[in-house]
Scaffold this motif. Structure first.
Motif, PDB file in Angstrom:
ATOM      1  N   ASP A   1       7.225  20.789 -46.588  1.00 38.98           N
ATOM      2  CA  ASP A   1       8.597  20.344 -46.364  1.00 38.98           C
ATOM      3  C   ASP A   1       9.611  21.410 -46.733  1.00 38.98           C
ATOM      4  N   ALA A   2       9.224  22.312 -47.622  1.00 39.98           N
ATOM      5  CA  ALA A   2      10.105  23.434 -47.978  1.00 39.98           C
ATOM      6  C   ALA A   2       9.279  24.471 -48.727  1.00 39.98           C
ATOM      7  N   VAL A   3       9.815  25.682 -48.739  1.00 40.23           N
ATOM      8  CA  VAL A   3       9.180  26.785 -49.466  1.00 40.23           C
ATOM      9  C   VAL A   3      10.209  27.333 -50.448  1.00 40.23           C
ATOM     10  N   PHE A   4       9.752  27.725 -51.619  1.00 37.52           N
ATOM     11  CA  PHE A   4      10.619  28.366 -52.616  1.00 37.52           C
ATOM     12  C   PHE A   4      10.045  29.750 -52.895  1.00 37.52           C
ATOM     13  N   ILE A   5      10.899  30.768 -52.785  1.00 32.84           N
ATOM     14  CA  ILE A   5      10.429  32.140 -53.014  1.00 32.84           C
ATOM     15  C   ILE A   5      11.030  32.640 -54.330  1.00 32.84           C
ATOM     16  N   THR A   6      10.167  33.216 -55.181  1.00 35.21           N
ATOM     17  CA  THR A   6      10.650  33.702 -56.475  1.00 35.21           C
ATOM     18  C   THR A   6      11.359  35.051 -56.329  1.00 35.21           C
ATOM     19  N   HIS A   7      10.735  35.959 -55.575  1.00 36.01           N
ATOM     20  CA  HIS A   7      11.304  37.296 -55.365  1.00 36.01           C
ATOM     21  C   HIS A   7      10.557  37.960 -54.223  1.00 36.01           C
ATOM     22  N   SER A   8      10.967  39.180 -53.888  1.00 34.22           N
ATOM     23  CA  SER A   8      10.483  39.743 -52.623  1.00 34.22           C
ATOM     24  C   SER A   8       9.269  40.660 -52.745  1.00 34.22           C
ATOM     25  N   HIS A   9       8.628  40.725 -53.914  1.00 35.09           N
ATOM     26  CA  HIS A   9       7.442  41.591 -54.005  1.00 35.09           C
ATOM     27  C   HIS A   9       6.343  41.085 -53.074  1.00 35.09           C
ATOM     28  N   ALA A  10       5.577  42.051 -52.556  1.00 31.61           N
ATOM     29  CA  ALA A  10       4.579  41.749 -51.520  1.00 31.61           C
ATOM     30  C   ALA A  10       3.599  40.657 -51.939  1.00 31.61           C
ATOM     31  N   ASP A  11       3.210  40.656 -53.217  1.00 32.48           N
ATOM     32  CA  ASP A  11       2.197  39.666 -53.640  1.00 32.48           C
ATOM     33  C   ASP A  11       2.738  38.235 -53.646  1.00 32.48           C
ATOM     34  N   HIS A  12       4.042  38.076 -53.409  1.00 27.71           N
ATOM     35  CA  HIS A  12       4.639  36.736 -53.379  1.00 27.71           C
ATOM     36  C   HIS A  12       5.180  36.364 -51.999  1.00 27.71           C
ATOM     37  N   LEU A  13       5.127  37.320 -51.075  1.00 31.84           N
ATOM     38  CA  LEU A  13       5.873  37.139 -49.827  1.00 31.84           C
ATOM     39  C   LEU A  13       5.106  37.501 -48.559  1.00 31.84           C
ATOM     40  N   HIS A  14       4.120  38.370 -48.682  1.00 34.07           N
ATOM     41  CA  HIS A  14       3.601  38.955 -47.448  1.00 34.07           C
ATOM     42  C   HIS A  14       2.591  38.099 -46.677  1.00 34.07           C
TER      43      HIS A  14
END
Ligand SMILES: [Zn+2]
Ligand SMILES: [Zn+2]
Ligand SMILES: [Zn+2]
Length: 306
Positions: A68-81
């Motif tokens: 239903d939604a996504v929350f991103i902590t920060h943009s480092h690859a291990d959290h985003l890619h």
């Protein structure tokens, strides 16, 4: 409310590729750690925290059928890619979007248009830069995730983001520092003011200001679980080491504290021993443990309830 920790490892994951150390070659499943990510289920809603390179595998392993939604902590690859693998959920989600009254009212233009992705204004900018093919017109073909990036900076403990049926879930962002990078922790809570119960998820940080600590405490009510960055014993320029994590945990005073973003320097068992040996220096945590609480390394697949 349920939080499943789908990954508890540092950016390389554990085992580290090519490493033959005792932890990386251990047969104890507690020593296998995917990149950090968590799934929150509450009031028939399913929220993802971070979408790292292991996301596809995690989604299959934990049988995620809808987000239903996504929350991103920060943009480092291990959290985003793993962001491209949100495709399946963003296309499936048009139905969920239009059913969510809060989002539909606040962002009518997005209704049925894609998956809400909450993050800081700053990280939103990085995501735009990093993945222009998702947000900028391009030659169609191959499919792209339909994502709606929504800044969450204004959602403090005084003004939590309310989601779910009857706005049952409260979400507050916690600004933290991760070396010279800014990162968001998140507190998920539910229940009326005096019965509020919460889970705080604070990964990738080595500095949490006094203000942010008091935000965690205000936002979480009775904090059942704290999940906190604790990379290793030795200091690091952008992650809490074990003692720093314990010092923050001491101030937050959750019933259960869990280390995450763990590297391969020590086994799960050795970290548990380390905590046991050092707990004496943290009177509040010692008291909590003596009353049935706990301080432990997290592990992949751990389910927390509040
Ligand atoms: Zn990380
Ligand atoms: Zn290793
Ligand atoms: Zn990071």
């Amino acid at each position: 409310m349920k939080m499943t920790l789908m990954g508890t490892g540092t950016s390389h994951g554990v085992p580290v590729i090519g490493c033959t150390c005792p932890v990386c070659t251990s047969s104890d499943p507690h020593n296998t750690r995917l990149r950090c990510s968590a799934l929150v289920d509450e009031a028939n809603q399913h929220f993802l925290i971070d979408v790292g390179p292991d996301f596809r595998f995690q989604a299959l392993k934990y049988k995620i059928c809808r987000l239903d939604a996504v929350f991103i902590t920060h943009s480092h690859a291990d959290h985003l890619h793993g962001i491209d693998d949100l495709r399946i959920f963003s296309h499936k989600n048009s139905f969920a979007m239009s059913r969510d009254r809060v989002i539909a009212e606040k962002y009518p233009e997005t209704s049925g248009e894609g998956l809400p992705v909450y993050t800081s204004e700053r990280t939103k900018g990085y995501i735009h830069q990093r993945f222009p093919y998702i947000f900028v017109d391009h030659d169609k073909g191959g499919g792209i995730p339909k994502l709606h990036l929504i800044p969450i900076d204004q959602n403090t403990s005084e003004n939590p983001l309310l989601l779910g049926d009857e706005e049952k879930i409260q979400i507050v962002q916690i600004p933290m520092l991760h070396g010279n990078h800014h990162t968001n922790g998140y507190v998920f809570s539910h229940g009326a003011k005096d019965q509020k119960k919460g889970i705080a998820y604070l990964t990738d940080c080595n500095f949490i200001s006094d203000q942010s600590i008091s935000e965690v405490i205000k936002a979480g009510g009775q904090i059942e679980h704290l999940v906190i960055d604790a990379l290793r014993e030795k200091e690091h320029s952008s992650h809490c080491n074990f003692l720093q994590a314990l010092a923050y945990a001491e101030r937050i005073g959750a019933r259960h504290t869990w280390f995450t973003h763990i590297t391969h320097d020590m086994s799960h068992e050795q970290i548990q021993e380390y905590i046991k040996a050092h707990l004496i220096n943290f009177p509040k945590l010692s008291q909590i443990v003596s009353e049935g609480g706990s301080v432990s390394p997290a592990y992949d697949g751990l389910i927390l309830e509040a």
